[in-house]
Design an enzyme around this catalytic site. Sequence first.
Site, PDB file in Angstrom:
ATOM      1  N   ALA A 104      35.275  60.521  21.167  1.00  0.00           N
ATOM      2  CA  ALA A 104      36.244  61.407  20.515  1.00  0.00           C
ATOM      3  C   ALA A 104      36.058  61.268  19.013  1.00  0.00           C
ATOM      4  O   ALA A 104      36.118  60.157  18.474  1.00  0.00           O
ATOM      5  CB  ALA A 104      37.668  61.035  20.917  1.00  0.00           C
TER       6      ALA A 104
ATOM      7  N   ILE B 263      35.040  55.907  19.446  1.00  0.00           N
ATOM      8  CA  ILE B 263      35.362  56.673  18.244  1.00  0.00           C
ATOM      9  C   ILE B 263      34.090  57.126  17.545  1.00  0.00           C
ATOM     10  O   ILE B 263      33.249  56.319  17.147  1.00  0.00           O
ATOM     11  CB  ILE B 263      36.215  55.834  17.263  1.00  0.00           C
ATOM     12  CG1 ILE B 263      37.439  55.259  17.983  1.00  0.00           C
ATOM     13  CG2 ILE B 263      36.641  56.692  16.070  1.00  0.00           C
ATOM     14  CD1 ILE B 263      38.301  56.279  18.686  1.00  0.00           C
ATOM     15  N   LYS B 264      33.943  58.440  17.412  1.00  0.00           N
ATOM     16  CA  LYS B 264      32.789  59.011  16.716  1.00  0.00           C
ATOM     17  C   LYS B 264      33.104  59.131  15.228  1.00  0.00           C
ATOM     18  O   LYS B 264      34.072  59.788  14.839  1.00  0.00           O
ATOM     19  CB  LYS B 264      32.447  60.398  17.275  1.00  0.00           C
ATOM     20  CG  LYS B 264      31.759  60.377  18.616  1.00  0.00           C
ATOM     21  CD  LYS B 264      31.416  61.778  19.092  1.00  0.00           C
ATOM     22  CE  LYS B 264      30.196  62.326  18.387  1.00  0.00           C
ATOM     23  NZ  LYS B 264      29.766  63.625  18.978  1.00  0.00           N
ATOM     24  N   CYS B 265      32.260  58.502  14.427  1.00  0.00           N
ATOM     25  CA  CYS B 265      32.400  58.579  12.974  1.00  0.00           C
ATOM     26  C   CYS B 265      31.115  59.127  12.373  1.00  0.00           C
ATOM     27  O   CYS B 265      30.021  58.737  12.797  1.00  0.00           O
ATOM     28  CB  CYS B 265      32.661  57.192  12.382  1.00  0.00           C
ATOM     29  SG  CYS B 265      34.192  56.407  12.899  1.00  0.00           S
TER      30      CYS B 265
ATOM     31  N   THR C 181      32.117  64.529  22.883  1.00  0.00           N
ATOM     32  CA  THR C 181      32.765  65.733  22.378  1.00  0.00           C
ATOM     33  C   THR C 181      32.643  65.743  20.859  1.00  0.00           C
ATOM     34  O   THR C 181      32.290  64.746  20.243  1.00  0.00           O
ATOM     35  CB  THR C 181      34.255  65.797  22.758  1.00  0.00           C
ATOM     36  OG1 THR C 181      34.969  64.759  22.054  1.00  0.00           O
ATOM     37  CG2 THR C 181      34.456  65.619  24.254  1.00  0.00           C
TER      38      THR C 181
END
Length: 222
Positions: free
Chosen positions: A64, A90-92, A27
Amino acid sequence: MKFFIDTASLDEIRAANELGVLDGVTTNPSLIAKIVEDPDNFTYADFKAHIAKICEIVDGPVSAEVTTLKAEEMIAQGEELAAIHENVVIKCPLTVEGLKAIKHFSSNGIKTNATLVFSPTQALLAAKAGANFVSPFIGRLDDISTNGMELVRQIVTIYDNYGYLTEVLVASIRHPLHVVEAAMMGADVATIPYAVISKLANHPLTDQGLEKFMEDAGVIKP
């Protein structure tokens, strides 16, 4: 190759999951915005609740994305998101601040996805920082007359050269040929919009053959 679906729509995720080929979900804020019915009243708590619902549907990585630009804020937000479910990744963004956050997360057992990657040097930095996934956005490169798939080839080669464990997650896929090319290059994951997933099983010769089979099946008596 793993298949992720690139969406925030629960209906699309359920439909793709029913096919039996879905391995995870990605997402981002833009995808979340598409499914929000009342933006003025959509809170961060609502966002976390939505991620939790996705985790209930799919037993696999669910990316996310953090929604801040400072490393310390990414870390705080990421730790909160990671607490939702063990499958949350965790998307960074691949920025200097994002790299700091990725290194923190990888050092503390939190899975990460380095996103908005458009160069092999960015992908190399992501791997060195310990990212679990790196997301080259091939469609957006194609949009500016650059060969997005060439970036995937470069990343796969670099990672193979040095044995990096970071998985190459091909993102911004626009059509089935992107999936084929990514698979031929040895990418680990393709994250695919539902509309493209639906096209992967389609072929006019299959339709023609099936029509003929059904016609001839009329001579078989039950």
